[in-house]
Design a protein around this motif. Structure first.
Motif, PDB file in Angstrom:
ATOM      1  N   GLY A 105       8.939   1.476   2.845  1.00 28.99           N
ATOM      2  CA  GLY A 105       8.412   0.232   2.296  1.00 28.99           C
ATOM      3  C   GLY A 105       9.511  -0.733   1.880  1.00 28.99           C
ATOM      4  O   GLY A 105       9.392  -1.942   2.057  1.00 28.99           O
ATOM      5  N   ALA A 106      10.585  -0.195   1.339  1.00 29.92           N
ATOM      6  CA  ALA A 106      11.700  -1.047   0.901  1.00 29.92           C
ATOM      7  C   ALA A 106      12.428  -1.661   2.089  1.00 29.92           C
ATOM      8  O   ALA A 106      12.829  -2.824   2.057  1.00 29.92           O
ATOM      9  CB  ALA A 106      12.671  -0.247   0.041  1.00 29.92           C
TER      10      ALA A 106
ATOM     11  N   ILE B 116       1.071   6.618  -6.947  1.00 30.72           N
ATOM     12  CA  ILE B 116      -0.023   7.529  -7.274  1.00 30.72           C
ATOM     13  C   ILE B 116       0.455   8.979  -7.188  1.00 30.72           C
ATOM     14  O   ILE B 116       0.174   9.793  -8.075  1.00 30.72           O
ATOM     15  CB  ILE B 116      -1.229   7.282  -6.348  1.00 30.72           C
ATOM     16  N   ILE B 117       1.192   9.311  -6.134  1.00 32.81           N
ATOM     17  CA  ILE B 117       1.702  10.670  -5.984  1.00 32.81           C
ATOM     18  C   ILE B 117       2.633  11.028  -7.133  1.00 32.81           C
ATOM     19  O   ILE B 117       2.540  12.116  -7.713  1.00 32.81           O
ATOM     20  CB  ILE B 117       2.424  10.831  -4.629  1.00 32.81           C
ATOM     21  N   ILE B 118       3.521  10.113  -7.488  1.00 36.00           N
ATOM     22  CA  ILE B 118       4.458  10.371  -8.590  1.00 36.00           C
ATOM     23  C   ILE B 118       3.700  10.512  -9.907  1.00 36.00           C
ATOM     24  O   ILE B 118       4.004  11.384 -10.726  1.00 36.00           O
ATOM     25  CB  ILE B 118       5.521   9.259  -8.648  1.00 36.00           C
ATOM     26  N   GLY B 119       2.674   9.693 -10.102  1.00 32.72           N
ATOM     27  CA  GLY B 119       1.853   9.794 -11.310  1.00 32.72           C
ATOM     28  C   GLY B 119       1.119  11.128 -11.385  1.00 32.72           C
ATOM     29  O   GLY B 119       1.013  11.734 -12.455  1.00 32.72           O
TER      30      GLY B 119
ATOM     31  N   LEU C 205       0.819  -1.210   0.000  1.00 32.94           N
ATOM     32  CA  LEU C 205       0.000   0.000   0.000  1.00 32.94           C
ATOM     33  C   LEU C 205       0.857   1.266   0.000  1.00 32.94           C
ATOM     34  O   LEU C 205       0.496   2.265  -0.626  1.00 32.94           O
ATOM     35  CB  LEU C 205      -0.942  -0.002   1.201  1.00 32.94           C
ATOM     36  N   ARG C 206       1.996   1.219   0.664  1.00 31.92           N
ATOM     37  CA  ARG C 206       2.907   2.370   0.645  1.00 31.92           C
ATOM     38  C   ARG C 206       3.487   2.584  -0.749  1.00 31.92           C
ATOM     39  O   ARG C 206       3.612   3.720  -1.213  1.00 31.92           O
ATOM     40  CB  ARG C 206       4.014   2.184   1.671  1.00 31.92           C
ATOM     41  N   PHE C 207       3.867   1.492  -1.417  1.00 33.73           N
ATOM     42  CA  PHE C 207       4.392   1.618  -2.786  1.00 33.73           C
ATOM     43  C   PHE C 207       3.322   2.149  -3.737  1.00 33.73           C
ATOM     44  O   PHE C 207       3.601   2.984  -4.594  1.00 33.73           O
ATOM     45  CB  PHE C 207       4.922   0.281  -3.292  1.00 33.73           C
TER      46      PHE C 207
END
Length: 67
Positions: free
Chosen positions: A48-49, A19-22, A12-14
């Motif tokens: 997340g990583a 979405i923000i980057i898009g 969900l974090r990824f």
């Protein structure tokens, strides 16, 4: 460092970061808001990583399933 995030939490974090980057590259957000959200998306990707969320510690949260 012990991980405290489950697979769904990390996914969900990824997705949120993507979405923000898009939104940024689609010119939906710009200016100061875009800068703040891009920094947030970087933090989401990093956390997340790694699989460790420092905000979970004070609240005793752990979304990683027990074995």
């Amino acid at each position: 460092m012990k991980t405290n995030m489950g697979t769904l939490d990390r996914l969900l974090r990824f997705i949120g970061a993507a979405i923000i980057i898009g939104l940024y590259f689609g010119d939906v957000i710009s200016g100061t808001l875009a800068t703040v959200l891009l920094v947030l998306s970087g933090i989401l990707i990093l956390v997340g990583a790694v699989g460790f969320c420092p905000w979970y510690l004070p609240f005793g949260l752990n979304t990683k399933p027990k074995k």
